[in-house]
Design a protein around this motif. Structure first.
Motif, PDB file in Angstrom:
ATOM      1  N   LEU A   1      -9.101 -35.489   5.327  1.00 54.13           N
ATOM      2  CA  LEU A   1      -9.595 -35.878   4.005  1.00 54.13           C
ATOM      3  C   LEU A   1      -8.439 -36.139   3.046  1.00 54.13           C
ATOM      4  O   LEU A   1      -8.463 -37.111   2.284  1.00 54.13           O
ATOM      5  N   GLN A   2      -7.413 -35.304   3.093  1.00 50.01           N
ATOM      6  CA  GLN A   2      -6.238 -35.521   2.241  1.00 50.01           C
ATOM      7  C   GLN A   2      -5.546 -36.824   2.593  1.00 50.01           C
ATOM      8  O   GLN A   2      -5.038 -37.530   1.716  1.00 50.01           O
ATOM      9  N   ALA A   3      -5.536 -37.167   3.878  1.00 47.98           N
ATOM     10  CA  ALA A   3      -4.856 -38.389   4.313  1.00 47.98           C
ATOM     11  C   ALA A   3      -5.596 -39.642   3.864  1.00 47.98           C
ATOM     12  O   ALA A   3      -4.979 -40.645   3.510  1.00 47.98           O
ATOM     13  N   VAL A   4      -6.909 -39.606   3.885  1.00 47.33           N
ATOM     14  CA  VAL A   4      -7.676 -40.816   3.575  1.00 47.33           C
ATOM     15  C   VAL A   4      -8.274 -40.818   2.173  1.00 47.33           C
ATOM     16  O   VAL A   4      -9.003 -41.739   1.812  1.00 47.33           O
ATOM     17  N   LEU A   5      -7.975 -39.812   1.371  1.00 45.42           N
ATOM     18  CA  LEU A   5      -8.557 -39.712   0.032  1.00 45.42           C
ATOM     19  C   LEU A   5      -8.316 -40.947  -0.851  1.00 45.42           C
ATOM     20  O   LEU A   5      -9.258 -41.412  -1.505  1.00 45.42           O
ATOM     21  N   PRO A   6      -7.112 -41.529  -0.876  1.00 46.71           N
ATOM     22  CA  PRO A   6      -6.952 -42.739  -1.703  1.00 46.71           C
ATOM     23  C   PRO A   6      -7.890 -43.876  -1.287  1.00 46.71           C
ATOM     24  O   PRO A   6      -8.454 -44.559  -2.138  1.00 46.71           O
TER      25      PRO A   6
END
Length: 117
Positions: free
Chosen positions: A76-81
């Motif tokens: 989730l942190q990786a794809v949040l943007p």
């Protein structure tokens, strides 16, 4: 890279374009019917869309990521943007370049796999 930049420029201007397209219809609708009722309908629609997106982001996506054996919080942190861009633009084609970049650079997916799309 050029295509990514062009898409980025278009996405930056997109909210202004949408407001310009919707403004005449909204003005006409508000003039014909009660303002309070229209605002209530818009608020209900907004809450419904946000609830669906949050459910997808916080329930469905982590379950899928768990099924493939990855850490859902890291993913989730990786794809949040990319998810935030998708949330704000509702454009999968506009989000695709950003998604590809994020999964390649932040989630550790190989360039061969991301270029498959």
């Amino acid at each position: 890279n050029v295509m990514l930049r062009i898409v980025g420029i278009v996405l930056a201007a997109l909210p202004i374009g949408v407001v310009c397209l919707v403004a005449p219809t909204m003005a006409e609708t508000f003039a014909d019917q009660g303002v309070e009722e229209r605002l209530r309908q818009i608020a209900l629609f907004l809450v419904t869309v946000l609830a669906g997106l949050l459910t997808y982001t916080l329930v469905v996506l982590p379950l899928v990521v768990l099924c493939v054996g990855r850490n859902p919080i890291r993913h989730l942190q990786a794809v949040l943007p990319a998810l935030l861009t998708a949330l704000s633009t509702s454009s999968s084609s506009g989000t695709l370049p950003l998604s590809m970049k994020n999964v390649r650079e932040r989630a550790g997916v190989s360039e061969r796999i991301t270029n498959f799309v």
